[in-house]
Scaffold this motif. Structure first.
Motif, short mmCIF file in Angstrom:
data_model
loop_
_atom_site.label_atom_id
_atom_site.label_comp_id
_atom_site.label_asym_id
_atom_site.label_seq_id
_atom_site.Cartn_x
_atom_site.Cartn_y
_atom_site.Cartn_z
N UNK A 58 49.79 42.11 33.78
CA UNK A 58 50.49 40.86 34.05
C UNK A 58 50.21 40.30 35.44
N UNK A 59 49.91 41.19 36.40
CA UNK A 59 49.81 40.74 37.79
C UNK A 59 48.39 40.71 38.34
N UNK A 60 47.50 41.47 37.77
CA UNK A 60 46.15 41.56 38.35
C UNK A 60 45.36 40.28 38.09
N UNK A 61 44.79 39.73 39.16
CA UNK A 61 44.07 38.46 39.01
C UNK A 61 42.61 38.57 39.40
N UNK A 62 42.10 39.79 39.64
CA UNK A 62 40.69 39.96 39.95
C UNK A 62 40.27 41.40 39.62
N UNK A 63 38.99 41.54 39.36
CA UNK A 63 38.40 42.86 39.15
C UNK A 63 37.32 43.13 40.21
N UNK A 64 37.45 42.51 41.36
CA UNK A 64 36.48 42.69 42.42
C UNK A 64 36.56 44.12 42.96
N UNK A 65 35.48 44.58 43.58
CA UNK A 65 35.46 45.91 44.16
C UNK A 65 36.62 46.10 45.14
N UNK A 66 37.12 47.32 45.22
CA UNK A 66 38.22 47.60 46.15
C UNK A 66 37.71 48.07 47.50
N UNK A 279 26.37 58.23 45.69
CA UNK A 279 26.50 58.82 44.36
C UNK A 279 26.91 57.84 43.26
N UNK A 280 27.86 56.95 43.58
CA UNK A 280 28.30 56.01 42.54
C UNK A 280 28.77 54.68 43.12
N UNK A 281 28.53 54.48 44.40
CA UNK A 281 28.95 53.27 45.10
C UNK A 281 30.48 53.18 45.13
N UNK A 282 31.07 52.28 44.37
CA UNK A 282 32.52 52.13 44.40
C UNK A 282 33.17 52.98 43.31
N UNK A 283 34.26 53.66 43.63
CA UNK A 283 34.92 54.49 42.62
C UNK A 283 35.68 53.65 41.60
N UNK A 284 35.92 54.17 40.40
CA UNK A 284 36.71 53.44 39.41
C UNK A 284 38.11 53.18 39.93
N UNK A 285 38.71 52.08 39.49
CA UNK A 285 40.00 51.68 40.07
C UNK A 285 41.17 51.71 39.10
N UNK A 286 40.92 51.55 37.80
CA UNK A 286 42.06 51.36 36.89
C UNK A 286 43.03 52.53 36.92
N UNK A 287 42.52 53.75 36.80
CA UNK A 287 43.40 54.91 36.85
C UNK A 287 44.10 55.03 38.19
N UNK A 288 43.36 54.78 39.26
CA UNK A 288 43.96 54.84 40.59
C UNK A 288 45.07 53.81 40.75
#
Length: 394
Positions: A58-66, A279-288
């Protein structure tokens, strides 16, 4: 080029999963793969996780790298969850990783960068991926005694004797709680003795804490990690959110590097970010972000802790039921260790041949070293397992 590749050894646990799937018996029992299951055999999505995902949606408005180290808010809540106030926040560098395995891998690479000649001491036995990753990276591994197959407890005298051979520049890998694969843990006095040896030898501890909340309680399971981190000048901690948040497929973990002097934190933080980039650049964010949302919201956190405690008590209940049933069938208390072990796993301490006999004759699937996932049981299958163990002559 590809014709030069050589077959790699199959993962024994994944091979066991496939064998279980192909077994037509209705009475088969899966105690192999290390995931929590409820009484129906389902690994459910926790209530707080569903609620957190709804809030994010409901609140997330971007999927840009963290950021290379992930969202700083995730680091903050995880450092608090694992360390509490044992170490000043300014002394802790932290970076999000793809699961606890990613944190372990990054820690080993950090060790190799800091000291190419470092030896890593690992318990015998330990989680197989520890040894596999160390071998792949070419890091020397030293085994220290841990599990006593006779008592099914910790061989503490052997452990201390072996750890005393470590030296400054070496790393001692410890399980923060719920030892995998044995379920046998050190007590408070024994942890104090381990800390004493670490200080005497100058070796650096690395703690893998993958099951916080599955053993004696959320805070209780962090006690040893906090005690070690507060006592030594430097420490590495690899933590996983897969089990206690039930978000296995989201691959959510974190690596922490602790130093006694906060002036070293900037260098440590930059190194963790650098390793992520390589190794993977930016880590995954959804779980975090799920974890951050839960731990930052009083109501969600309270509900998560209630459900986590239900999971923990369920496993303790299964342990007690199994130990009692085995005592009834055998007329002996030799399986009492099952009620004393903590976490998802226990190790029966029997031979691979006996484990194979359990599979072939009784449809009981466990890893060849006799590690069994207690959470794979339910009230109905406990008597089935107990009878199979006794009938097999274990």
């Amino acid at each position: 080029m590809f014709e030069t590749l050589k077959p790699q050894p199959a993962d024994k646990i994944l091979a066991l999963v496939q064998m279980y799937r192909e077994d037509p018996r209705d009475t088969k029992v899966d105690l192999g793969v290390g995931v929590y299951k409820d009484a129906t055999g389902l690994t459910p999505v926790m209530r707080a996780v569903k609620a957190a995902e709804q809030k994010i949606w409901e609140s997330q408005d971007t999927k840009v790298y963290t950021g290379l180290a992930g969202d700083p808010a995730f680091s903050d809540v995880m450092v608090d969850l694992v360390l509490g106030d044992a170490v000043a926040r300014g002394n802790v560098a932290a970076a999000a990783t793809p699961g606890g395995t990613g944190a372990v891998r990054q820690a080993f690479e950090l060790i190799q960068m800091a000291n190419p000649d470092a030896r890593v001491f690992v318990s015998n036995p330990t989680w197989p991926n520890h040894v596999a990753i160390l071998g792949y990276l070419g890091i020397e591994t030293v085994s220290y005694r841990y599990f006593d197959s006779e008592t099914r407890g910790v061989d503490f005298d052997g452990l201390i004797e072996d750890l005393k051979t470590a030296k400054k520049g070496d790393v001692v890998l410890l399980h923060g709680c719920c030892h995998n694969p044995t379920g046998a843990n050190l007590n408070s006095a024994e942890w104090d003795e381990v800390i004493k040896v670490l200080l005497e030898t100058g070796a650096t501890p690395m703690i893998d804490i993958a099951y916080q909340g599955f053993g004696d309680g959320l805070q209780e399971d962090a006690t040893a990690t906090r005690k070690v981190a507060a006592a030594v000048p430097e420490c590495l901690i690899a933590a996983s959110c897969s089990k206690n948040f039930g978000i296995y497929r989201e691959r959510t973990g974190i690596l922490m590097a602790i130093s006694a002097d906060d002036s070293a934190t900037g260098l440590n933080q930059g190194t963790l970010s650098y390793l992520n980039r390589q190794n993977f650049s930016f880590p995954p964010d959804h779980g975090a972000r799920i974890v951050t949302t839960i731990l930052s919201d009083a109501d969600l956190r309270a509900d998560w802790q209630v459900e986590l405690e239900e999971v923990r008590k369920s496993m303790l209940g299964l342990r007690s039921q199994l130990a009692e049933e085995l005592q009834r069938l055998s007329g002996s208390d030799r399986f009492g260790f099952l009620a004393q072990h903590r976490g998802m796993f226990s190790r029966l301490g029997t031979t691979p041949e006996m484990v194979e006999k359990l599979r072939v004759e009784h449809g009981i699937y466990m890893v060849g070293d006799s590690r069994m996932n207690i959470a794979g049981l339910n009230a109905q299958t406990v008597p089935v397992l107990a009878k199979a163990i006794i009938d097999s002559g274990i």
